[in-house]
Scaffold this motif. Structure first.
Motif, PDB file in Angstrom:
ATOM      1  N   LEU A  58       7.756   3.077  -4.648  1.00 43.96           N
ATOM      2  CA  LEU A  58       8.342   2.887  -3.325  1.00 43.96           C
ATOM      3  C   LEU A  58       9.795   2.397  -3.412  1.00 43.96           C
ATOM      4  N   PRO A  59      10.584   2.717  -2.367  1.00 46.41           N
ATOM      5  CA  PRO A  59      11.971   2.227  -2.342  1.00 46.41           C
ATOM      6  C   PRO A  59      12.062   0.721  -2.502  1.00 46.41           C
ATOM      7  N   ASN A  85       0.837  -1.196   0.000  1.00 44.98           N
ATOM      8  CA  ASN A  85       0.000   0.000   0.000  1.00 44.98           C
ATOM      9  C   ASN A  85       0.873   1.248   0.000  1.00 44.98           C
ATOM     10  N   ARG A  86       0.299   2.368  -0.467  1.00 45.13           N
ATOM     11  CA  ARG A  86       1.010   3.640  -0.457  1.00 45.13           C
ATOM     12  C   ARG A  86       0.004   4.759  -0.270  1.00 45.13           C
ATOM     13  N   ASP A  87       0.521   5.852   0.244  1.00 46.44           N
ATOM     14  CA  ASP A  87      -0.367   6.993   0.503  1.00 46.44           C
ATOM     15  C   ASP A  87      -0.807   7.667  -0.786  1.00 46.44           C
ATOM     16  N   HIS A  88       0.091   7.671  -1.795  1.00 47.98           N
ATOM     17  CA  HIS A  88      -0.205   8.339  -3.054  1.00 47.98           C
ATOM     18  C   HIS A  88       0.011   7.355  -4.202  1.00 47.98           C
ATOM     19  N   PRO A  89      -0.951   7.161  -5.065  1.00 46.81           N
ATOM     20  CA  PRO A  89      -0.799   6.209  -6.180  1.00 46.81           C
ATOM     21  C   PRO A  89       0.383   6.515  -7.105  1.00 46.81           C
ATOM     22  N   ALA A  90       0.797   7.791  -7.145  1.00 48.04           N
ATOM     23  CA  ALA A  90       1.897   8.163  -8.048  1.00 48.04           C
ATOM     24  C   ALA A  90       3.261   7.733  -7.526  1.00 48.04           C
ATOM     25  N   ASP A  91       3.344   7.336  -6.259  1.00 48.88           N
ATOM     26  CA  ASP A  91       4.646   7.004  -5.656  1.00 48.88           C
ATOM     27  C   ASP A  91       5.165   5.652  -6.144  1.00 48.88           C
TER      28      ASP A  91
END
Length: 373
Positions: free
Chosen positions: A243-244, A235-241
């Motif tokens: 992740l590392p 999961n992520r806070d922003h769909p555009a991210d």
């Protein structure tokens, strides 16, 4: 002609190699030029040979590229003729490369030869590789400065020149003297009289070249078809991210190809044995039959490696001019890689094996080895 360096290699590597420039006075005692200026000029008239004329007149640098049809327009000062990879085209000059095999074969590149009239040179410049400059006929003054960042200014786009510098070496060189210059040390040389110089250059592949070359290898063999998967997509806070952890997985996919020794080794063997300059390949006509190769070696004839041909070994596998040579006869393969001149004894019992003899005949018929006159 055999050339011998009066050089303590372990001491030289510890004190100078890739560290400091140095002049080796009488590095080759009783030096005899393996080529004449006329022969060099003749090579520069051939379309397959990489050559340049560099002149400095009225404060302006001029560069023209061969092949050249005539030299009649040249004056008696301030120009140089430079010819690359002369060892590929002129067998006697290849002997100048052999004393430097104390360093790894894969690092040695080619022999550039220059003929300069008084005042001739290419100006202050930087090289991104190691070079040994052997003084032949005539005298030439060389200046070398302290190491500087790889930054050039361009009075001419074909000359990687640098600003004037203070010299840490300022030496007049005579026949047999050798100047060693590591990468990054600015230098300039100009002739005091008509002179020949022999530059043994070293190969230093860049990261860009290697990544490009390995990508070509992967594409040609249709490797790397594994696709990215993420069954536990985080999961992520922003769909555009991105992740590392996803970047780590992507980088890992790419590195996994490079980290396979069987592929990396084969790619590098093929990549590093390709000559950067054309070879003087002249396949024999008619082609040799394997039994003719056998008979010639048994009668004492010797096979000589083509000048400039790159033959290298990785984990016992031998690569020749971009191709791996397949044979179970390891000592015979080692002989191909280690020796410039081959006789029957170096092949051992491999000559009795028809597949090896057929492979050797194919190499000779490719023009890579030839029988000594």
């Amino acid at each position: 002609m055999d050339y011998h360096l009066t050089l303590n290699w372990p001491d030289f590597i510890e004190r100078y190699w890739q560290k400091r420039p140095v002049v080796l006075k009488r590095g080759i005692a009783n030096f005899i030029d393996p080529i004449t200026p006329d022969e060099l000029a003749g090579l520069a008239m051939e379309s397959e040979v990489d050559s340049r004329l560099v002149s400095h007149l009225d404060g302006k640098w001029q560069v023209s590229h061969g092949p050249f049809e005539s030299y009649d327009h040249l004056g008696e000062s301030n120009w140089s003729l430079l010819v690359q990879a002369v060892n590929n085209w002129h067998e006697p000059t290849a002997a100048l490369m052999r004393p430097f095999r104390a360093l790894p074969d894969w690092r040695i590149d080619d022999l550039m030869i220059s003929f300069s009239v008084p005042g001739g040179g290419v100006g202050p410049h930087l090289d991104q590789y190691d070079v040994f400059i052997i003084q032949g006929t005539g005298r030439r003054r060389w200046r070398v400065g302290e190491k500087v960042p790889m930054k050039q200014h361009c009075p001419h786009p074909d000359l990687l020149q640098v600003d004037p510098f203070e010299a840490i070496i300022d030496e007049e060189m005579e026949p047999g003297d050798i100047l060693y210059i590591p990468p990054g040390f600015p230098h300039e040389g100009y002739s005091l009289e008509n002179s020949l110089n022999y530059s043994v250059g070293f190969r230093a592949p860049s990261c860009r070249e290697m990544i490009s070359g390995f990508a070509d290898y992967v594409l040609q063999r249709e490797l790397g078809s594994l696709r990215y998967t993420d069954p536990d997509v985080p999961n992520r806070d922003h769909p555009a991210d991105i992740l590392p952890s996803e970047l780590d997985r992507l980088r890992g996919m790419m590195l996994s190809m490079i980290n396979q020794p069987e592929h990396f080794n084969q790619w590098f063997g093929e990549f590093i044995t390709q000559s950067r300059h054309e070879l003087d390949i002249a396949p024999p006509e008619p082609p040799y039959q394997p039994d003719e190769i056998y008979d010639a070696l048994k009668q004492g004839d010797k096979l000589v490696r083509l000048g400039g041909l790159r033959v290298l070994r990785i984990d016992g596998e031998v690569y020749v001019n971009g191709e791996k040579i397949d044979s179970p006869h390891r000592p015979a393969l080692e002989a191909l890689a280690s020796h410039i001149v081959l006789n029957e004894s170096l092949f051992g019992d491999a000559l009795e094996d028809p597949p090896f003899l057929a492979m050797l005949a194919a190499l000779v018929n490719s023009g890579y080895w030839f029988f000594e006159d």
